[in-house]
Write a protein that holds these residues in place. Structure first.
Motif, short mmCIF file in Angstrom:
data_model
loop_
_atom_site.label_atom_id
_atom_site.label_comp_id
_atom_site.label_asym_id
_atom_site.label_seq_id
_atom_site.Cartn_x
_atom_site.Cartn_y
_atom_site.Cartn_z
N THR A 371 38.96 26.71 6.19
CA THR A 371 39.20 26.70 7.89
C THR A 371 39.07 25.69 8.73
N CYS A 376 40.02 29.01 12.62
CA CYS A 376 38.55 30.43 12.53
C CYS A 376 38.96 30.62 12.99
N GLU A 528 36.12 35.55 14.26
CA GLU A 528 35.75 33.95 14.80
C GLU A 528 35.18 32.98 13.38
N ASN A 530 32.53 32.65 12.31
CA ASN A 530 31.91 31.02 12.74
C ASN A 530 30.29 31.94 12.68
N GLN A 551 25.24 30.23 11.39
CA GLN A 551 26.44 29.22 11.81
C GLN A 551 27.07 29.04 10.98
#
Length: 566
Positions: A371, A376, A528, A530, A551
């Motif tokens: 990433t 992402c 994402e 994320n 996260q």
């Protein structure tokens, strides 16, 4: 021919009554049924020379491959070494899986001869990958061979048997492991009380049953195993199952007095207890009584055994279990100038590499997605990872925890499910965490093979997958599997375990990737890349790999570059 020609390897002082040659001196019948009865009744049990001659004739009639090594091949290989005293310090091939050569009333130097013969066999049969019974069979046949070369030829013919539907010795881990499962099937059906005893007392039933062949070839005293060999060479592999089940029945009877307070113990203790019982069985059970019990089991057919064996082999193949999951100090030659990960150190990558399947041991890690470079985006994740099989997923959370997964299949396989989120992958997948502490969680069926029969076709439920993956573990589509393909021993009916969703390895669609399913997901990552979640799942029986809701700080995917091809 002098009788001692067939006993030059034998320590006659240990043979007891078997050292006194008596009884018939020849076998007159050619009728197969009558011959079978003679074998079961021990017709040649009291005459060492006659038994040797019968064995020689039986082995000579085994249908073999066109090119099968014989005594002359052995003499050519050994050459001048034949005049030298063999050494028992020569290690046995790895495929015997640590099984020693049983003494079986042989002279000390005969054990060394067995080592030399087995190592010669390893050179002539390079396709053998797992054969733990070979040392015991070689040791037994030395009793009835005039020299090492003849013993080598006899064992070679047993290994080279090519009669359809017949085998004498397991020669691969797949065949051996499926035989252990098949023994479990048969024990459950024909030896219910003893099977329940093992289930109640051992933490891992299949670990106990993995010794079933060794009970016969290795633990039984010579006076008993030689009678088994009489029948085994006449009737084949199914005899071993019969004898092992009879041993289990006798063991259960032996333990009957102490069943009032059954407690589950470490499987190793149960294995050692059965082994000790079998080694000392002569004090309570005669060879005749053992065979009588073995052949008193009704409806026990070669056809049933063959079907169970094939079913179990197919099941193991579908789960990716075809080689022994065992590692031996794999050294990964990481070049510190070229290896660079923002998540793990070279030492940590070494630790991970020690867990991966053996066939990838010589591969080098190759970064295919990160990433920090590629951004992402789940679409970019797929575009970079497709075409790589297997892959290693590494995640570092914003809290500093590190976890991940070894994923056995190409992410492109997700497209086979169409728009539905569907699981794919094999039993070689596993999840792990490195920080705060290091721990790996393999497919639950590797630790508990009895769960496999409860795998059901989720496509039948067809409820659709939820967008956020919260309920995905109960609604993802599973590939269709033919009914009845799995062995009944793999049923969880004797175990208080929910094994409904034990084959949910990896899944992905446009809005998420998932690793592990069944009552939760080991890892869930959003589109994402994320946010993520982790929890216990049935497939890997793992605890949360980090904070349950986390996260993503950084995500990397590593491929496997063939170091030998580069």
């Amino acid at each position: 021919m002098a009788e001692e020609d067939y006993g030059s390897f034998v320590d006659w002082t240990q043979m007891g009554d078997l050292a006194k040659s008596s009884g018939p001196t020849k076998v007159d019948t050619k009728d197969p049924k009558e011959f079978k009865q003679m074998a079961r009744q021990g017709f040649w049990d009291k005459n060492h020379k006659l038994r040797a001659q019968v064995f020689q004739q039986l082995i000579k009639t085994i249908p073999c491959r066109t090119v099968t090594p014989d005594a002359e091949v052995y003499r050519d290989i050994i050459g001048d070494a034949a005049a030298k005293k063999p050494s028992s310090h020569i290690p046995l091939p790895e495929f015997v899986d640590g099984s020693p050569v049983p003494r079986y009333c042989l002279k000390a130097e005969a054990v060394a001869s067995a080592h030399r013969i087995i190592n010669c066999l390893a050179g002539q049969f390079p396709d053998i990958s797992h054969c733990p019974a070979l040392p015991a069979v070689t040791s037994l046949l030395l009793h009835f061979s005039m020299d090492e070369a003849q013993c080598f030829e006899h064992v070679s013919r047993m290994l080279a048997c090519n009669e359809p539907g017949k085998r004498l010795l397991d020669q691969t881990f797949l065949a051996f492991e499926s035989s252990c499962m098949t023994f479990g099937d048969l024990a459950n059906k024909y030896c219910t009380a003893a099977h329940k005893l093992i289930v109640a007392t051992a933490q891992d039933v299949l670990e106990v049953y993995a010794d079933w062949q060794r009970w016969v070839f290795g633990d039984l005293p010579f006076s008993h195993v030689v009678r088994v060999l009489d029948v085994y060479l006449v009737e084949g592999y199914k005899v071993l199952y019969r004898v092992a089940i009879a041993l289990l029945k006798f063991y259960r009877k032996h333990k009957a007095g102490s069943q009032g307070n059954l407690q589950q113990q470490d499987s190793g203790k149960i294995r050692a207890d059965i082994q000790a019982f079998v080694k000392n069985i002569a004090s309570t059970v005669t060879p005749d009584k053992l065979l009588e019990k073995s052949f008193s089991i009704r409806l026990f057919s070669r056809k049933e055994i063959t079907l169970l064996q094939l079913t179990n082999e197919k099941s193991l193949q579908q789960k990716g279990i075809t080689v022994k999951q065992k590692r031996r100090n794999v050294q990964l030659a990481l070049d510190p100038d070229t290896f660079s990960s923002e998540i793990v150190s070279a030492k940590e990558m070494h630790d991970i590499w020690s867990w991966i399947p053996e066939r990838f041991a010589l591969c080098q890690p190759q970064l295919v997605f990160t990433t920090s470079t590629h951004g992402c985006s789940l679409n970019r994740f797929y575009s970079h990872c497709e075409g790589y099989e297997p892959t290693l997923l590494l995640i570092r959370t914003t809290d500093g925890d590190v976890c991940g997964a070894f994923l056995s299949s190409d992410w492109e396989e997700r497209k086979r499910g169409g728009n539905k989120l569907s699981f794919f992958g094999t039993g070689e997948c596993f999840v792990f965490r490195l920080k705060p502490e290091i721990e790996r969680y393999e497919w639950v069926v590797i630790r508990h093979p009895e769960l496999a029969s409860s795998i059901k076709t989720e496509a039948q439920e067809d409820n659709g997958a939820s967008c956020d993956g919260q309920k995905a573990e109960n609604s993802l589509q599973q590939p269709e599997k033919p009914a009845g393909e799995l062995s009944p021993f793999l049923s969880a009916r004797h175990f208080n375990l929910n094994s409904k969703n034990t084959s949910m390895f990896m899944a992905g669609n446009f809005d998420s990737i998932i690793v592990g399913g069944g009552d939760g997901n080991a890892l869930y990552i959003d589109s994402e890349l994320n946010h993520g979640r982790t929890g216990r799942c049935t497939t890997f029986d793992n605890p949360p790999l980090c904070a349950e809701s986390f996260q993503v700080g950084l995500l990397e995917v590593w491929g496997f570059q063939d170091a030998m091809a580069s």
